[in-house]
Structures are given as structure tokens and as C-alpha cells.
Design an enzyme around this catalytic site. Structure first.
Site, mmCIF file in Angstrom:
data_model
loop_
_atom_site.group_PDB
_atom_site.id
_atom_site.type_symbol
_atom_site.label_atom_id
_atom_site.label_comp_id
_atom_site.label_asym_id
_atom_site.label_seq_id
_atom_site.Cartn_x
_atom_site.Cartn_y
_atom_site.Cartn_z
ATOM 1 N N CYS A 149 60.652 26.889 102.493
ATOM 2 C CA CYS A 149 59.691 28.164 101.374
ATOM 3 C C CYS A 149 58.551 27.614 102.507
ATOM 4 C CB CYS A 149 60.063 27.854 100.492
ATOM 5 S SG CYS A 149 61.423 27.275 99.573
ATOM 6 N N CYS B 284 57.967 29.934 105.868
ATOM 7 C CA CYS B 284 57.335 31.007 105.541
ATOM 8 C C CYS B 284 56.776 31.967 104.750
ATOM 9 C CB CYS B 284 58.261 32.088 105.598
ATOM 10 S SG CYS B 284 59.689 31.692 107.298
ATOM 11 N N HIS B 285 56.024 31.218 104.195
ATOM 12 C CA HIS B 285 55.712 32.342 102.465
ATOM 13 C C HIS B 285 54.316 30.676 102.389
ATOM 14 C CE1 HIS B 285 58.203 34.532 101.581
ATOM 15 N NE2 HIS B 285 59.380 33.702 101.746
ATOM 16 N N CYS C 85 72.011 45.187 68.252
ATOM 17 C CA CYS C 85 71.151 44.301 67.824
ATOM 18 C C CYS C 85 69.666 44.732 68.043
ATOM 19 C CB CYS C 85 71.624 42.433 68.454
ATOM 20 S SG CYS C 85 73.222 42.068 67.162
ATOM 21 N N HIS C 86 70.027 44.856 69.194
ATOM 22 C CA HIS C 86 68.120 44.020 69.392
ATOM 23 C C HIS C 86 67.255 46.000 69.574
ATOM 24 C CE1 HIS C 86 68.476 40.112 71.306
ATOM 25 N NE2 HIS C 86 69.863 40.513 71.273
ATOM 26 N N ARG D 129 72.340 34.371 79.893
ATOM 27 C CA ARG D 129 72.138 34.757 78.687
ATOM 28 C C ARG D 129 73.433 36.205 78.076
ATOM 29 N NH1 ARG D 129 71.223 34.983 74.175
ATOM 30 N NH2 ARG D 129 69.696 34.755 72.756
ATOM 31 N N CYS E 146 75.922 36.627 74.995
ATOM 32 C CA CYS E 146 75.577 37.856 74.606
ATOM 33 C C CYS E 146 76.818 37.907 74.750
ATOM 34 C CB CYS E 146 75.044 38.420 74.181
ATOM 35 S SG CYS E 146 73.081 37.990 73.666
#
Lengths: 286, 109, 150
Positions: free
Chosen positions: A101, A104-105, A205-206, A243, A247
Site C-alpha cells: 500500500c 503508492c499511498h 428498533c433504531h 452487522r 440484524c
């Protein structure tokens, strides 16, 4: 007669247990202030005029004090073993092109600042929004000559947590204008659509019940400003899509595909609901 | 299998007689031996870090015997009294015989 | 039969109650094992409450990572110090958590760690002094079956 009696006893015991837990625990987001390694985080912003909630809260505000404490210190935070690994991987040559990585970065601390805060971003090449994991895989395939890896692969989580950390403290700032607006709308539709055997949507729910308890869990607004997040439940880091998948399984719905259009659209929309909250990556939750 | 990596936090310097706080963590699954393989139904064999030792300039300062009820990625924080400069050596012993260790120096005036 | 959401939640909620009731066989086994460990550690000496203070959350958000710590009031001199502290999770199938061994170079007999708790239970901390005397502290930690999502 016997079964009914036992169920009734259990029900009473449960009501008792719930009454107990409501009196001990706060029903809403608490007032605690999050300071990580001396940096104050924004864990609440006023909701937009026409927005779905009056106040936007980070999930941190719904956790127990012990769980909250784990996020305040980079040694205490169990996610940092992965962050260290991410830092290592950043300069590790991988793939057929003999690059890393860093080739380039350069230094992630400089070049990756702000990147995670505005993901997902518009991707010209595919005419879709692209998530951080997908961007990493794009680089791996096209630049490093390396294999794509799964969103929740240990090395991927090491990278997303390390890169995400470089945006910590910066406000979530996703662009939902122009070509992105169609995808945000798609995500919004998914958010409000009831699915599954339990026939529930994210909003049930949220949005409708954040601050209340579902069984013993203290419901948050489901913001994603801390992802990838270290969950005590997972004993490890996990991605947004993991996640989402969990749910959906909980409401007995068939989950959408990790990295698929639905979850990318949903990620974009949910990120926009948390606009202005500080990035807490890698956050600690239950 | 991910290699077990230790992380240790020791102050870089202290005054003579100071009681310093040391934080340690090692990434390890701490397989308790009570979990069943979801596919085969067989018990997954136990494999934990069972011992943690801390030495300062060669002398043992603190140690812990750990059992399966300790969480994964065992975190241990403890105190040490420093009276001279030197090197802390931290050693973790795995059920399978592997030994992991790391060192940290401290300047004491 | 139409299962309403309310019914499903109540059924699920029953599991919370179950977590505290436990099974008789498991409790009996843990008590035997705990008794054995306590006898071995204390050398049969009577344990006095005090000197050692155990700090633990009242409610653990997740049983797999519960932060606990203890401190023991002791001068930590060569003649008068804490030799070891044993932690037991009395309701776990295997109650032994760990034993922490101190020296006068510890400066202070305290430690923090993170433990696994299978269900709501008492955690016991027992300190053995250099003169063989035994002190103890106990705390009940409620463990919730919470945590939605995967």
C-alpha cells in the site's frame, strides 16, 4: 395445567427481572462524554429539521460504563491488536506486482486522513457507491496483483480499522448528492421496509425504540460511525455488512449479500443518518 | 493460525521508588476446551495461555497462572516498584508449549 | 398458530430468567470444585472478609469480556506482603479464573483483567499473605444475554 403454570411463573420472573433492569439502567442515551486519548469526540448532533430524529447519538452513548471505558484508551481498546497488524500490512509487499500500500499511498497517517469519514463514495468505474472494503479490494486486484479478500477476513479488518483510525475524531461526511442520491433513496427504502418472519424494519428498533431495551440489550440508533467495530459479542472486529446481516438474521429474514447493492445502499443511507458524529473507528460495543 | 502478539505499555521513565502501572495484552483465542465444533459436534481441545511472568533485571516481580475463564486476548494490568533503571521481560506460556516474550526498558533516576 | 412479536419476545425473554436459574447439576459441580480450590489455596485456614477489595461491574454487558480488578491493603515489605490472590467464578462450569503472585517488588498488590462469566454469579477474590493469613471479598455480577445482531 402444569405447563401453563410454569410459563406464568417464568413470565412473572421475567417481568420482575425487567423491572429490576429498567430501574438500574438508563432508559435513554446517557450524558457521558467520550474523550479518546485526550481527543474529545462528538457523540451527539442535533437532527436535521426534516430529519428522522431530534438528536443523533453515537452508539457509544448507549453502552455500559465498563464498555464505554474500553474505547477511551488505545491500549484498553481490544481492537488495537488488529490496528497494529494493519499498520504492518500497509508496508508489506503482497501480490504479483511487488508492491505494498505504501508504494503508492506513502504514510497512511497523511494520505488516508478523512478517507473513511466519507465512505461510501461514488465510483466512476462501476457507476455505484463503493465501500472502503471494496476500494481496498480494487487496489489489491488492479494495483498489487493480489487476491480479493472478504469484508470480515482478519487482514481486511486490520486494514479497515487502521485506515479508519486515520479519520478518528473527524465528522462523518458522506455525499448523498448527484448520482449518490438514488442510492441513498434505495438505502432509505430498505431501512423502512419490514422484512422477515418477525416482520420488522431497521426503523422499528433504531428509530422508534432507541433507548429502550430489547431483552437485555440497550437499543442504540444503529449509527455506524464506529465501524469496523470491536464487539464484545464477537470477541473481535466486524464490518458494517456483518452487522446488517446479523440484524436481518435476528428478525428471521434472509440477509442481503455482504458487498451487494442492497447493503451498499443501506450503508450509504445509514452513514448519512449519522452525519456530523465523530468517526470513532475502531469503536468498542457490546 | 494467527501468531500470538504481545502488547505492553510501560512508562519510559520514572523516579526511584515510584510504583508504576504496567499494562499487558497478548492476542490469543484462549480456547477453553468447553466449546463444541458446530459441524462435527466434537469438543474443541483446550489451548490457552496458562502462565504469565514478569521479570525486572532478571528477578521475578509478578506472575499469573491463567485458567480458561480468562477472556480471549488476555489483558493483565499490574504494578511494579522501580528503584533502578533496567529492563522488564514479559513471558507468556501457551498450553502447546509455545513461549512468547517481549522486553521494555525503563530509565529510573 | 400465529406467533405475535410480543409472544416471541416474551419467549426470548424467558431465556434471561433461565440464565439466572441455571441447572442444579452444574451448580453442584462448581461448588465441589470451588471448595477444593479454596481448601488448596488457603491450606484450610479460615478466610476473613476485608483487606482485599474486588471491583466488578454490577451488570456485565457481555459475559465473554467482563473487566474486574482487585487491590489488597498491604505494606508489601519483605516481612509483610501479599503472596498471591486467587480469583474464582463460582457459577462457571470451571470456577478457576487465575492466581496472581506478588513480590515486594510489586509495590502494590493489585491487578486488573478481563474474565468470562457463563451466567449471573458470584466472583470470589481470596488473598494469601506472606504469613499465611487469608482474606476475601465477593461480588455478584449480573450477566445479561443481550447483544443483537450476528
Amino acid at each position: 395445567m402444569g405447563i401453563t403454570t410454569r410459563f406464568t411463573k417464568l413470565t412473572l420472573a421475567t417481568i420482575g427481572a425487567f423491572a429490576l433492569s429498567s430501574s438500574i439502567a438508563l432508559a435513554d442515551a446517557d450524558d457521558n462524554e467520550l474523550v479518546i486519548e485526550g481527543m474529545k469526540m462528538t457523540t451527539m448532533v442535533e437532527g436535521a429539521e426534516d430529519g428522522p430524529v431530534d438528536e443523533v447519538y453515537s452508539g457509544w452513548r448507549f453502552r455500559s460504563e465498563e464498555t464505554q471505558a474500553l474505547e477511551t484508551d488505545d491500549f484498553e481498546n481490544p481492537a488495537f491488536s488488529a490496528v497494529d497488524r494493519g499498520k504492518e500490512l500497509w508496508t508489506t509487499v503482497t501480490g504479483s506486482e511487488g508492491k505494498s500500500c505504501a508504494s503508492c499511498h506513502d504514510k497512511a497517517e497523511d494520505t488516508m486522513k478523512g478517507v473513511r469519514a466519507s465512505m461510501p463514495k461514488w465510483d466512476k468505474a462501476t457507476s455505484k457507491p463503493i465501500t472502503l472494503e471494496q476500494q481496498i479490494n480494487r487496489c489489491r486486484k488492479d494495483r498489487l496483483g493480489a487476491e480479493k479478500i472478504k469484508f470480515d477476513n482478519a487482514d481486511m479488518l486490520a486494514m479497515t480499522s487502521y485506515i479508519g483510525l486515520q479519520s478518528r475524531g473527524m465528522p462523518v461526511n458522506v455525499d448523498t448528492s448527484g448520482p449518490m442520491s438514488e442510492w441513498a433513496e434505495k438505502g432509505k427504502k430498505i431501512y423502512y421496509t419490514r422484512v422477515g418472519q418477525l416482520d420488522m424494519s431497521c426503523a422499528n428498533c433504531h428509530e422508534d425504540n432507541y433507548g429502550k431495551r430489547i431483552r437485555a440489550d440497550h437499543l442504540s440508533q444503529g449509527q455506524i460511525n464506529g465501524f469496523p467495530t470491536y464487539r464484545l459479542k464477537w470477541n473481535g472486529l466486524g464490518s458494517v455488512h456483518r452487522r446488517f446481516k446479523g440484524c436481518m438474521k435476528n428478525i428471521r429474514a434472509k440477509p442481503y449479500k455482504v458487498g451487494g447493492d442492497e447493503f451498499v445502499a443501506l450503508e450509504l443511507y445509514v452513514a448519512s443518518r449519522g452525519q456530523g458524529l465523530s468517526v470513532e473507528t475502531p469503536a468498542v460495543r457490546n | 493460525m494467527a501468531k500470538s502478539k504481545p502488547r505492553v505499555k510501560v512508562p519510559k521513565k520514572a523516579a526511584k521508588g515510584d510504583i508504576i502501572t504496567i499494562k499487558t495484552l497478548i492476542s490469543h483465542k484462549m480456547e477453553s476446551g468447553r466449546r463444541k465444533d458446530k459441524k462435527t459436534g466434537e469438543l474443541i481441545p483446550r489451548r490457552i495461555i496458562n502462565h504469565f511472568k514478569v521479570e525486572f533485571n532478571g528477578a521475578e516481580v509478578f506472575s499469573a497462572n491463567l485458567e480458561p475463564s480468562v477472556s480471549a486476548n488476555p489483558y493483565v494490568q499490574f504494578k511494579a516498584k522501580v528503584t533502578e533503571s533496567g529492563t522488564f521481560k514479559f513471558t507468556w506460556t501457551d498450553d502447546d508449549g509455545s513461549v512468547y516474550s517481549t522486553e521494555k526498558k525503563i530509565a529510573v533516576e | 398458530m400465529n406467533v405475535t412479536r410480543r409472544q416471541t419476545f416474551m419467549l426470548g425473554a424467558g431465556a434471561v430468567a433461565f440464565a439466572t436459574l441455571g441447572s442444579q447439576a452444574t451448580i453442584a459441580f462448581a461448588t465441589e470444585e470451588s471448595d477444593k480450590l479454596i481448601a488448596e489455596f488457603s491450606g484450610g485456614k479460615e478466610a476473613t472478609a476485608g483487606k482485599i477489595k474486588l471491583k466488578a461491574p454490577e451488570i456485565a454487558e457481555n459475559g465473554n469480556t467482563v473487566p474486574i480488578s482487585f487491590t489488597v491493603d498491604s505494606p508489601m515489605t519483605a516481612d509483610n506482603h501479599v503472596a498471591s490472590v486467587m480469583l474464582l467464578a463460582l457459577g462457571n462450569p470451571g470456577p478457576a479464573v487465575g492466581t496472581f503472585n506478588f513480590t515486594p517488588m510489586s509495590g502494590e498488590a493489585s491487578a486488573s483483567t478481563r474474565i468470562r462469566l457463563a451466567k449471573t454469579q458470584e466472583v470470589l477474590a481470596m488473598a494469601k499473605m506472606s504469613d499465611g493469613s487469608i482474606f476475601m471479598d465477593k461480588k455478584t455480577i449480573k450477566v445479561t444475554i443481550g447483544g443483537c445482531g450476528g
